[in-house]
Design an enzyme around this catalytic site. Structure first.
Site, mmCIF file in Angstrom:
data_model
loop_
_atom_site.group_PDB
_atom_site.id
_atom_site.type_symbol
_atom_site.label_atom_id
_atom_site.label_comp_id
_atom_site.label_asym_id
_atom_site.label_seq_id
_atom_site.Cartn_x
_atom_site.Cartn_y
_atom_site.Cartn_z
ATOM 1 N N SER A 183 81.077 -52.326 32.644
ATOM 2 C CA SER A 183 81.750 -51.112 33.346
ATOM 3 C C SER A 183 81.554 -50.872 34.798
ATOM 4 O O SER A 183 82.257 -50.166 35.472
ATOM 5 C CB SER A 183 81.751 -49.715 32.450
ATOM 6 O OG SER A 183 82.504 -49.881 31.356
ATOM 7 N N ASP A 185 90.090 -43.371 33.917
ATOM 8 C CA ASP A 185 88.783 -43.509 33.224
ATOM 9 C C ASP A 185 88.686 -42.063 32.601
ATOM 10 O O ASP A 185 89.562 -41.557 32.367
ATOM 11 C CB ASP A 185 87.938 -43.781 34.318
ATOM 12 C CG ASP A 185 86.576 -44.213 33.844
ATOM 13 O OD1 ASP A 185 85.682 -43.760 32.836
ATOM 14 O OD2 ASP A 185 86.139 -45.491 34.030
ATOM 15 N N HIS A 238 80.922 -41.054 32.762
ATOM 16 C CA HIS A 238 81.533 -42.544 33.054
ATOM 17 C C HIS A 238 82.378 -42.448 34.157
ATOM 18 O O HIS A 238 82.012 -43.487 35.222
ATOM 19 C CB HIS A 238 82.237 -42.947 31.706
ATOM 20 C CG HIS A 238 82.733 -44.641 31.950
ATOM 21 N ND1 HIS A 238 83.813 -44.932 32.361
ATOM 22 C CD2 HIS A 238 81.534 -45.568 31.781
ATOM 23 C CE1 HIS A 238 83.699 -46.347 32.157
ATOM 24 N NE2 HIS A 238 82.651 -46.723 31.910
#
Ligand SMILES: [Ca+2]
Ligand SMILES: [Ca+2]
Length: 433
Positions: A370, A157, A212
């Site tokens: 996600s 990620d 994220h």
């Protein structure tokens, strides 16, 4: 069906393979494909022409610097063309524009229930990992305490803040590596990989860390004893590999290296909360991971589309150890933005208004598949911790064979239901008594 459309505020964590291989549609260029590239969306103008991704006939993938295309073709490819399966230019990959759906919080003393942990509640996590308010059954607690080798989840990620108070005890650090001395102290082929792998070939302009990866990691394993976020698998450990820079950009070749890195570090589960339209060498990389028995948990994507009509990858890969995850809402409907498919999305999991950790000892809520994928990664890690002898196929079967289905709330996914980790554990006990 409740419709919640993505807006400018939507955190969409999906990577867009926005810049695609220019040569895909032009046979005179570099591509040497073993089969014709079927998807015209693989064509594009933003190839990284200084680097090639080479798939070899023996299954290896290598990355080669290109100093002039003609010279590369003549000097590198021609002499060994019989060993080469496919060559493609590297590609720029991007995160969709991202934003948070709430203001960041930094009060670590907030009790869990002040923040919305509806996702943890709806999947009945308390029955497997009890909080203080609901004591565990003795047997379950003993099994949790007995774990001596934690299940490792690879988070491939953006940056993961390994110093976040709720994560720092949850990471597997490479203790034989000395950080930030510019050397590969443990000789594993990676320089300074103490906190995890870093595969960034596109420098970022942003000054702030992209949230994220830290958010994904917190959903999987945040330590609820040290803050308000309740990771699904508190006994699991995270190995992170960053390939998305702080602008939300990376490359396809970096993603492949990051996937291989977490596999090398012992990940039994890899969480891939990203995707794009072009399968190419990413497919070969995922097949390699499947052959290692790694459970591959992939976000379905946030385009509100059916993946049969508009496939994105890795979501639409058909691999035996893969689980592709759509997003569900607090009212237990499929989220309007979630991609769906009765053939390639396996189940839904909470993915709207999901609170988790972000860099700098903060936390925030985000929307997206996600966020749904790490719910499933966390659930898989929890099950594997309780039944270490299970295979990826058995964990997958338990998760798929135990979903909650509510009449009139049809989820447009293979199982037509939403993750329930407690029922998945019961199911796993019938598979491996
Ligand atoms: Ca190293
Ligand atoms: Ca070092």
């Amino acid at each position: 069906m409740e419709v919640r459309k993505p807006s400018g505020m939507l955190i969409s964590a999906l990577l867009t393979f926005s810049a695609l291989l220019a040569s895909c549609s032009k046979p005179s260029k570099l591509t040497v494909a073993s089969e014709p590239l079927k998807d015209s969306r693989c064509a594009g103008a933003n190839a990284v022409k200084s680097r090639a991704i080479v798939e070899w006939e023996d299954g290896r993938i290598s990355f080669e610097e290109i100093d002039g295309v003609e010279s590369f073709k003549n000097k590198f490819m021609a002499p060994q063309i019989h060993l080469i399966k496919r060559v493609q230019f590297d590609q720029i990959v991007k995160l969709h524009p991202t934003a948070m759906t709430t203001q960041p919080e930094s009060n670590l003393d907030l009790p869990t229930n002040v923040l919305r942990d509806w996702g943890q509640r709806i999947i009945e996590m308390d029955k497997v990992v009890p909080d203080e308010k609901s004591p565990p059954s003795e047997k379950l607690m003993q099994q949790i305490l007995d774990e001596d080798s934690p299940v490792i989840v690879g988070v491939v990620d953006s940056y993961v803040d390994a110093k976040h108070v709720q994560l720092k005890g949850q990471m597997v650090f490479n203790i034989n590596e000395i950080p930030e001395n510019g050397k590969d102290d443990d000789n594993n082929g990676f320089v300074d990989d103490y906190f995890g792998g870093k595969f960034i070939s596109v420098p970022a302009k942003a000054e702030k860390r992209h949230p994220h990866g830290t958010h994904v990691a917190g959903i999987i394993a945040a330590d609820s004893g040290l803050g308000p976020i309740r990771g699904i698998a508190p006994k699991a450990k995270i190995v992170s590999a960053q390939f998305i820079n702080d602008d939300g950009e990376g490359t396809l070749s970096d993603s492949i290296q990051a996937l291989d890195y977490v596999a090398m570090r012992g990940a039994r589960i890899i969480n891939a909360s990203w995707g794009g339209p072009c399968p190419d060498s990413l497919g070969a990389a995922f097949k390699n991971l499947e052959s290692q028995g790694i459970l591959l948990v992939v976000a379905a994507g946030n385009d509100g589309r059916d993946l049969e009509a508009s496939p994105t990858y890795p979501a639409a890969f058909d691999l035996s150890t893969q689980l592709t995850v759509g997003a569900s809402t607090e009212n237990d409907f499929m989220a309007g933005f979630s991609n769906s498919s009765f053939f390639s999305v396996h189940l839904a999991a909470p993915g709207v208004g999901i609170w988790s950790t972000i860099p700098g000892n903060q936390f925030v809520a985000m929307d997206g598949t996600s966020m749904a994928a790490p719910f499933v990664s966390g659930a898989a890690a929890l099950l594997w911790g309780l039944q270490p002898s299970a295979t990826a196929l058995q964990i997958k079967a338990a998760l798929m064979g135990s979903v909650d289905r509510t009449p009139q709330h049809e989820f447009r996914v293979m199982t037509q239901g939403r993750l329930n980790v407690y029922k998945a554990y019961q199911k796993l006990l019938t598979i491996i008594p």
